[in-house]
Design a protein around this motif. Sequence first.
Motif, PDB file in Angstrom:
ATOM      1  N   PHE A 129      59.677  26.333  12.419  1.00 19.03           N
ATOM      2  CA  PHE A 129      58.810  27.355  13.005  1.00 19.03           C
ATOM      3  C   PHE A 129      58.775  28.605  12.124  1.00 19.03           C
ATOM      4  O   PHE A 129      57.768  29.291  12.048  1.00 19.03           O
ATOM      5  CB  PHE A 129      59.278  27.698  14.420  1.00 19.03           C
ATOM      6  N   ASP A 130      59.884  28.892  11.441  1.00 18.46           N
ATOM      7  CA  ASP A 130      59.954  30.047  10.540  1.00 18.46           C
ATOM      8  C   ASP A 130      59.226  29.794   9.218  1.00 18.46           C
ATOM      9  O   ASP A 130      59.126  30.691   8.386  1.00 18.46           O
ATOM     10  CB  ASP A 130      61.404  30.433  10.267  1.00 18.46           C
ATOM     11  N   GLY A 131      58.755  28.571   9.001  1.00 14.98           N
ATOM     12  CA  GLY A 131      57.944  28.298   7.827  1.00 14.98           C
ATOM     13  C   GLY A 131      58.604  27.465   6.755  1.00 14.98           C
ATOM     14  O   GLY A 131      58.024  27.236   5.699  1.00 14.98           O
ATOM     15  N   TYR A 132      59.816  27.014   6.992  1.00 18.50           N
ATOM     16  CA  TYR A 132      60.474  26.170   6.005  1.00 18.50           C
ATOM     17  C   TYR A 132      59.870  24.768   6.009  1.00 18.50           C
ATOM     18  O   TYR A 132      59.422  24.280   7.038  1.00 18.50           O
ATOM     19  CB  TYR A 132      61.985  26.067   6.295  1.00 18.50           C
ATOM     20  N   LYS A 133      59.862  24.138   4.859  1.00 14.86           N
ATOM     21  CA  LYS A 133      59.379  22.766   4.715  1.00 14.86           C
ATOM     22  C   LYS A 133      60.472  21.803   5.171  1.00 14.86           C
ATOM     23  O   LYS A 133      61.648  22.149   5.225  1.00 14.86           O
ATOM     24  CB  LYS A 133      59.019  22.469   3.254  1.00 14.86           C
ATOM     25  N   TYR A 134      60.051  20.579   5.485  1.00 11.25           N
ATOM     26  CA  TYR A 134      61.011  19.567   5.950  1.00 11.25           C
ATOM     27  C   TYR A 134      62.159  19.374   4.965  1.00 11.25           C
ATOM     28  O   TYR A 134      63.325  19.347   5.349  1.00 11.25           O
ATOM     29  CB  TYR A 134      60.320  18.223   6.166  1.00 11.25           C
ATOM     30  N   HIS A 135      61.824  19.244   3.698  1.00 11.91           N
ATOM     31  CA  HIS A 135      62.874  18.961   2.714  1.00 11.91           C
ATOM     32  C   HIS A 135      63.817  20.158   2.555  1.00 11.91           C
ATOM     33  O   HIS A 135      65.006  19.989   2.301  1.00 11.91           O
ATOM     34  CB  HIS A 135      62.281  18.542   1.364  1.00 11.91           C
ATOM     35  N   GLU A 136      63.311  21.404   2.735  1.00  9.31           N
ATOM     36  CA  GLU A 136      64.177  22.581   2.663  1.00  9.31           C
ATOM     37  C   GLU A 136      65.144  22.604   3.845  1.00  9.31           C
ATOM     38  O   GLU A 136      66.328  22.925   3.680  1.00  9.31           O
ATOM     39  CB  GLU A 136      63.330  23.852   2.666  1.00  9.31           C
TER      40      GLU A 136
END
Length: 166
Positions: A129-136
């Motif tokens: 929700f904060d904008g991180y990508k799945y891999h991150e």
Amino acid sequence: MSNVDFNEMLVSNAEFLRPFAITLTRDNEAAQDLFQETMYRAIANREKYNVGTNIKAWLYTIMRNIFINNYRRKAKQNTIFDRSSNDFLLNYNQVTTANAAEGTLKLKEIQEAIHKLPEIFRNPFLLYFDGYKYHEIADMLKEPLGTIKSRIHFARKLLKAQISRY
């Protein structure tokens, strides 16, 4: 291949096209038109048929392409272009007032629902929700990528069930 041989092969495999035409069009008259157009194009393009090629697949491809082209043509004909000037909307003063109280209540309920999620689902969901990508997120939490994706998916499902009245 002679014209007679091709025509015999075409006629013997033509009946398999009728159910396919009905499936595509969902209308008996349109299916009959599509069938006839397919047969016409097959005869007109007989020189493009390679001997040994699956005739049914060749005919199905012709029928499907005719159907798609007709569908696109109809969709293009139904498109209406509005070339009128909409300048009058620029000076049209319409005042709306947002109901901040209702929005705040909904936001509080959503935040409460998020914080009620089990921690295993809440942490990946909040990071996403904060904008991180799945891999991150997977790297941060030291979890496999598939696990992170499924946890975020289940978090969404749980939230949707909890906040279903909106």
